[in-house]
Design a protein around this motif. Structure first.
Motif, short mmCIF file in Angstrom:
data_model
loop_
_atom_site.label_atom_id
_atom_site.label_comp_id
_atom_site.label_asym_id
_atom_site.label_seq_id
_atom_site.Cartn_x
_atom_site.Cartn_y
_atom_site.Cartn_z
N GLY A 1 62.98 -22.75 140.71
CA GLY A 1 63.59 -23.34 141.91
C GLY A 1 65.08 -23.12 142.04
N HIS A 2 65.75 -24.11 142.66
CA HIS A 2 67.13 -23.92 143.10
C HIS A 2 68.16 -23.85 141.99
CE1 HIS A 2 65.33 -24.73 146.99
NE2 HIS A 2 66.42 -24.22 147.53
N MET A 3 67.77 -24.18 140.77
CA MET A 3 68.75 -23.98 139.67
C MET A 3 69.20 -22.52 139.59
SD MET A 3 67.11 -22.68 136.52
CE MET A 3 67.20 -23.83 135.20
N GLN A 4 68.35 -21.62 140.12
CA GLN A 4 68.69 -20.19 140.10
C GLN A 4 69.86 -19.86 141.02
OE1 GLN A 4 64.72 -17.78 140.20
NE2 GLN A 4 64.27 -19.85 140.83
N ARG A 5 70.16 -20.75 141.95
CA ARG A 5 71.24 -20.47 142.90
C ARG A 5 72.58 -21.04 142.44
NH1 ARG A 5 68.52 -20.87 148.38
NH2 ARG A 5 70.02 -22.47 148.88
N GLY A 6 72.55 -21.84 141.37
CA GLY A 6 73.78 -22.51 140.96
C GLY A 6 74.44 -21.87 139.76
N ALA B 68 57.22 -13.62 141.29
CA ALA B 68 58.17 -13.75 142.40
C ALA B 68 57.58 -14.71 143.42
CB ALA B 68 58.42 -12.39 143.04
N GLU B 69 58.40 -15.59 143.99
CA GLU B 69 57.84 -16.60 144.90
C GLU B 69 57.13 -15.96 146.08
OE1 GLU B 69 60.63 -19.16 146.90
OE2 GLU B 69 62.08 -17.56 147.11
N GLY B 70 57.50 -14.72 146.41
CA GLY B 70 56.83 -14.03 147.52
C GLY B 70 55.46 -13.49 147.14
N VAL C 175 59.86 -17.49 140.02
CA VAL C 175 61.29 -17.31 140.29
C VAL C 175 61.50 -17.05 141.77
CG1 VAL C 175 61.80 -16.43 137.99
CG2 VAL C 175 61.25 -14.80 139.80
N MET C 176 62.76 -17.17 142.22
CA MET C 176 63.06 -17.00 143.65
C MET C 176 63.00 -15.53 144.07
SD MET C 176 65.92 -19.69 144.87
CE MET C 176 65.42 -21.30 145.47
N GLY C 177 63.16 -15.33 145.35
CA GLY C 177 63.08 -13.99 145.95
C GLY C 177 62.09 -14.13 147.07
N ARG C 178 62.57 -14.66 148.19
CA ARG C 178 61.70 -15.03 149.32
C ARG C 178 60.59 -14.01 149.55
NH1 ARG C 178 64.10 -18.13 153.42
NH2 ARG C 178 66.03 -17.05 152.94
N ASP C 179 60.97 -12.77 149.75
CA ASP C 179 59.92 -11.76 149.85
C ASP C 179 60.31 -10.47 149.14
OD1 ASP C 179 60.37 -12.29 153.34
OD2 ASP C 179 61.74 -11.27 152.00
N GLY D 259 75.80 -11.33 150.12
CA GLY D 259 75.78 -12.45 149.17
C GLY D 259 74.44 -13.15 149.23
N THR D 260 73.61 -12.89 148.26
CA THR D 260 72.30 -13.56 148.13
C THR D 260 71.78 -13.26 146.74
OG1 THR D 260 69.95 -13.45 148.74
CG2 THR D 260 71.28 -11.55 149.36
N ILE D 261 71.12 -14.23 146.14
CA ILE D 261 70.60 -13.96 144.79
C ILE D 261 69.41 -12.99 144.84
CG2 ILE D 261 71.40 -16.16 143.84
CD1 ILE D 261 68.37 -17.03 143.85
N ASP D 262 68.82 -12.80 146.02
CA ASP D 262 67.57 -12.03 146.12
C ASP D 262 67.75 -10.52 145.93
OD1 ASP D 262 66.52 -14.47 146.70
OD2 ASP D 262 65.88 -14.00 148.74
N ASN D 263 68.97 -10.02 146.12
CA ASN D 263 69.27 -8.58 146.02
C ASN D 263 68.42 -7.72 146.95
OD1 ASN D 263 71.03 -6.71 144.72
ND2 ASN D 263 69.29 -5.86 143.61
N ALA E 257 75.09 -22.99 156.04
CA ALA E 257 74.03 -23.62 156.83
C ALA E 257 73.20 -22.53 157.48
CB ALA E 257 74.66 -24.49 157.92
N ARG E 258 72.00 -22.89 157.91
CA ARG E 258 71.21 -21.98 158.73
C ARG E 258 71.24 -22.59 160.14
NH1 ARG E 258 68.56 -19.04 154.37
NH2 ARG E 258 67.98 -20.41 152.66
N SER E 259 71.98 -21.96 161.07
CA SER E 259 72.24 -22.59 162.38
C SER E 259 71.24 -22.16 163.46
CB SER E 259 73.66 -22.24 162.85
OG SER E 259 73.85 -22.64 164.19
#
Ligand code: F6P
Length: 324
Positions: A253-258, A222-224, A169-173, A125-129, A71-73
């Protein structure tokens, strides 16, 4: 240290379960108890804890996602929330905390550690490296394989219809996924936030590529990075300016995280986790474990959260050469 708590936080990544499994078993190996904390820092604030033994983590090394949930708390960002979190740790007699996540999660862990003197360790642990102090984060390799698999499929239809595809593809920034998967899938162009290609050069390169006789083109975005446009506007702009192209856009999208973690991610997660537990048992604290020149090394958390890991610009040159 007699009891270690573990949580996963931020976006999930394939291989997090392999890390949880290795942490639990390393604890048992060294006669230390292990407590799983559910839903990241939110579960820490709410006291959502459960003791974990080696048989509780059977058959999870091959599973995507995280059995501890994530979660992001927002509550944990408040001083009151962190006080509650610390009280829960004390109540359960947890002496140290391992956080599997990205730089945001490490920042949270560091603040808790400073406020209440609880030793913490970070596992990237993140797909973004995009974390300093490791050449690979857990989940990155699996995400790359997922992306090249998807792009290979897109290539089939792109080439049948002689189309140009923009694939986001993902990679926030950060452009690590786009750059590496772009080379792996043979993309004609790769757009990443770390390099400003500019619209004119993109059009120029696509023109050249058409002239060279290519029957399809793939631009990995890259999405960023959007050159000031969202990926659909980008596609439209190119179609308007290069009428010789029929353009389609695909957002992975999110298929990249699974998905099941790759062997690389399972081994990485296992190596980093053993080191994380053993580092705490040696009395060290507030480090991130990472892979540097294929060796498991420690980086102070404070440094790991300072900015993103740099892009290897040589990869861009390689891509330019081989996409000719
Ligand atoms: O940080 C991992 C990541 O997958 C990014 O690549 C992406 O921008 C973000 O998480 C998406 O977050 P959410 O799942 O909260 O939409």
């Amino acid at each position: 240290i007699k009891k270690i708590g573990v949580l996963t936080s931020g976006g999930d990544a394939p291989g997090m379960n392999a890390a949880i499994r290795a942490i639990v078993r390393t604890c048992t190996y060294h006669h230390v108890e292990c407590i799983g904390i559910f839903r990241g820092f939110q579960g820490l604030v709410e006291g959502d804890f459960e003791p974990f033994g080696p048989r509780d983590v059977n058959y999870i090394i091959n599973k995507g996602g995280t059995i501890l949930k994530t979660a992001r708390s927002e509550t944990f960002k408040t001083a009151e929330g962190r006080k509650k979190a610390y009280e829960n740790l004390k109540k359960e007699a947890v002496d140290a905390l391992i956080v599997i996540g990205g730089d945001g999660s490490f920042t949270g862990a560091m603040i808790l550690s400073k406020e209440f003197d609880i030793p913490v360790m970070g596992i990237p642990g993140t797909i973004d490296n995009d974390i300093r102090g490791t050449s690979h984060t857990i989940g990155f390799d699996t995400a790359l394989n997922t992306v090249i698999d998807a792009v290979d499929k897109i290539r089939d239809t792109a080439s049948s219809h002689k189309r140009l595809f923009f694939v986001e593809v993902m990679g926030r920034d950060a452009g690590h996924i786009a750059l590496n998967a772009g080379i792996g899938a043979g993309a004609e162009e790769i757009l990443i936030p770390e390099e400003n290609l500019g619209m004119d050069r993109l059009l120029e390169s696509l023109k050249k590529s058409k002239k060279s006789g290519k029957s399809s083109s793939i631009v990995l975005v890259a999405e960023g990075e959007k050159l000031g446009k969202n990926v659909f506007e980008l596609g439209e702009y190119v179609e308007q300016n290069l009428p010789e192209y029929e353009v389609r856009v695909s957002v992975l999208g999110h298929m990249q995280r699974g998905g099941a973690p790759s062997c690389f991610d399972r081994v990485l997660a296992s190596r980093l986790s053993v080191k994380a537990v053993e580092t705490l048992l040696e009395g060290k604290k507030n480090y991130m474990v990472g892979l540097i020149n294929d060796k498991v090394e420690l980086t102070p958390l404070e440094q790991a959260v300072k900015g993103h890991s740099p892009i290897d610009m040589e990869l861009l040159r390689v891509s330019d050469i081989i996409s000719i």
